[in-house]
Enzyme design. Sequence first.
Site, mmCIF file in Angstrom:
data_model
loop_
_atom_site.group_PDB
_atom_site.id
_atom_site.type_symbol
_atom_site.label_atom_id
_atom_site.label_comp_id
_atom_site.label_asym_id
_atom_site.label_seq_id
_atom_site.Cartn_x
_atom_site.Cartn_y
_atom_site.Cartn_z
ATOM 1 N N GLU A 96 0.853 -1.197 0.000
ATOM 2 C CA GLU A 96 0.000 0.000 0.000
ATOM 3 C C GLU A 96 0.885 1.243 0.000
ATOM 4 O OE1 GLU A 96 -2.375 1.590 -0.683
ATOM 5 O OE2 GLU A 96 -3.854 1.985 0.876
ATOM 6 N N ASP A 97 0.363 2.312 -0.552
ATOM 7 C CA ASP A 97 1.151 3.552 -0.597
ATOM 8 C C ASP A 97 1.306 4.201 0.776
ATOM 9 O OD1 ASP A 97 -1.537 4.318 -0.445
ATOM 10 O OD2 ASP A 97 -1.481 5.656 -2.171
ATOM 11 N N ASP A 100 -2.897 5.861 6.846
ATOM 12 C CA ASP A 100 -3.255 7.157 7.413
ATOM 13 C C ASP A 100 -4.141 6.890 8.635
ATOM 14 O OD1 ASP A 100 -3.739 9.905 7.594
ATOM 15 O OD2 ASP A 100 -5.253 9.928 6.032
ATOM 16 N N PHE A 149 -0.348 16.468 3.694
ATOM 17 C CA PHE A 149 -0.801 15.767 2.499
ATOM 18 C C PHE A 149 0.340 15.696 1.495
ATOM 19 C CE2 PHE A 149 -3.293 14.540 -1.141
ATOM 20 C CZ PHE A 149 -4.170 13.637 -0.556
ATOM 21 N N ARG A 162 0.716 11.754 -9.663
ATOM 22 C CA ARG A 162 1.192 10.381 -9.415
ATOM 23 C C ARG A 162 2.526 10.123 -10.091
ATOM 24 N NH1 ARG A 162 -3.094 7.454 -7.170
ATOM 25 N NH2 ARG A 162 -5.175 8.013 -7.898
HETATM 26 P P1 IMP Z 1 -6.638 5.410 5.494
HETATM 27 O O1 IMP Z 1 -7.763 4.462 5.233
HETATM 28 O O2 IMP Z 1 -7.098 6.640 6.208
HETATM 29 O O3 IMP Z 1 -5.444 4.788 6.159
HETATM 30 O O4 IMP Z 1 -6.234 6.015 4.104
HETATM 31 C C1 IMP Z 1 -5.385 5.412 3.257
HETATM 32 C C2 IMP Z 1 -5.579 5.984 1.878
HETATM 33 O O5 IMP Z 1 -5.772 7.405 1.910
HETATM 34 C C3 IMP Z 1 -4.335 5.769 1.071
HETATM 35 O O6 IMP Z 1 -4.417 4.581 0.349
HETATM 36 C C4 IMP Z 1 -4.331 6.979 0.164
HETATM 37 O O7 IMP Z 1 -5.040 6.671 -1.017
HETATM 38 C C5 IMP Z 1 -5.078 8.038 0.883
HETATM 39 N N1 IMP Z 1 -4.185 9.051 1.490
HETATM 40 C C6 IMP Z 1 -3.973 9.295 2.802
HETATM 41 N N2 IMP Z 1 -3.097 10.277 2.993
HETATM 42 C C7 IMP Z 1 -2.712 10.658 1.766
HETATM 43 C C8 IMP Z 1 -1.790 11.658 1.296
HETATM 44 O O8 IMP Z 1 -1.109 12.388 2.052
HETATM 45 N N3 IMP Z 1 -1.659 11.761 -0.063
HETATM 46 C C9 IMP Z 1 -2.357 10.982 -0.934
HETATM 47 N N4 IMP Z 1 -3.221 10.041 -0.533
HETATM 48 C C10 IMP Z 1 -3.407 9.890 0.795
HETATM 49 MG MG MG Z 2 -4.720 4.416 -1.661
#
Ligand code: IMP
Ligand code: MG
Length: 173
Positions: A96-97, A100, A149, A162
């Site tokens: 995963e990237d 968060d 972000f 991207r």
């Molecule tokens: P989570 O479910 O809140 O952990 O969110 C994860 C997803 O939110 C990641 O797969 C990203 O697609 C997106 N995301 C969270 N923070 C960022 C950021 O700083 N830049 C771009 N995408 C983000």
């Molecule tokens: Mg994502």
Amino acid sequence: MEKITTLISEENIEKRINEIAEMINKDLKGEEVVALVLLKGAFIFAADIVRKLDMAVEIDFVQLSSYGDGTISKGSVDVTKNFSVDIANKNVLIIEDIIDTGNTLYYFKKELEKKSPKDVKICVLLDKKERRTAPIGADYVCFDIPDEFVVGYGLDYAQRYRELPFIGRVEKE
Ligand code: IMP
Ligand code: MG
């Protein structure tokens, strides 16, 4: 418009990916691994990391959506594209990237565990630990970052940026 400034350089990403791949190679030595790549954000990271792995790896892709076209989480997760490889008794490595709030990975890992994998490990490029609300962490983290972000190296802001080879922070002008 936004301005993008470098947070993590291309060189530092490459160095760190080599270190993380070495850890994965050690931990999963001789195992059969299914790498599940979360689209779209992890596509560049996954392409770089899987080429450093030296065990047998099957690769498949999943798309989950928890974000709209902005920076605010919806707090729920939908499967937009599911994977088709069999993960029963396999070692799964989720790629995963960014983690968060943790909602996306928490939900996805729970779904995977219903399919009787041998083990599930999570590998992320970025970790925003201070934003975590779901009870989950990653096994492999390339970089911890503050609550800002970020874009580039696969990550987007409203589907832009991207293609940047580095990780940048978005500054609103
Ligand atoms: P989570 O479910 O809140 O952990 O969110 C994860 C997803 O939110 C990641 O797969 C990203 O697609 C997106 N995301 C969270 N923070 C960022 C950021 O700083 N830049 C771009 N995408 C983000
Ligand atoms: Mg994502």
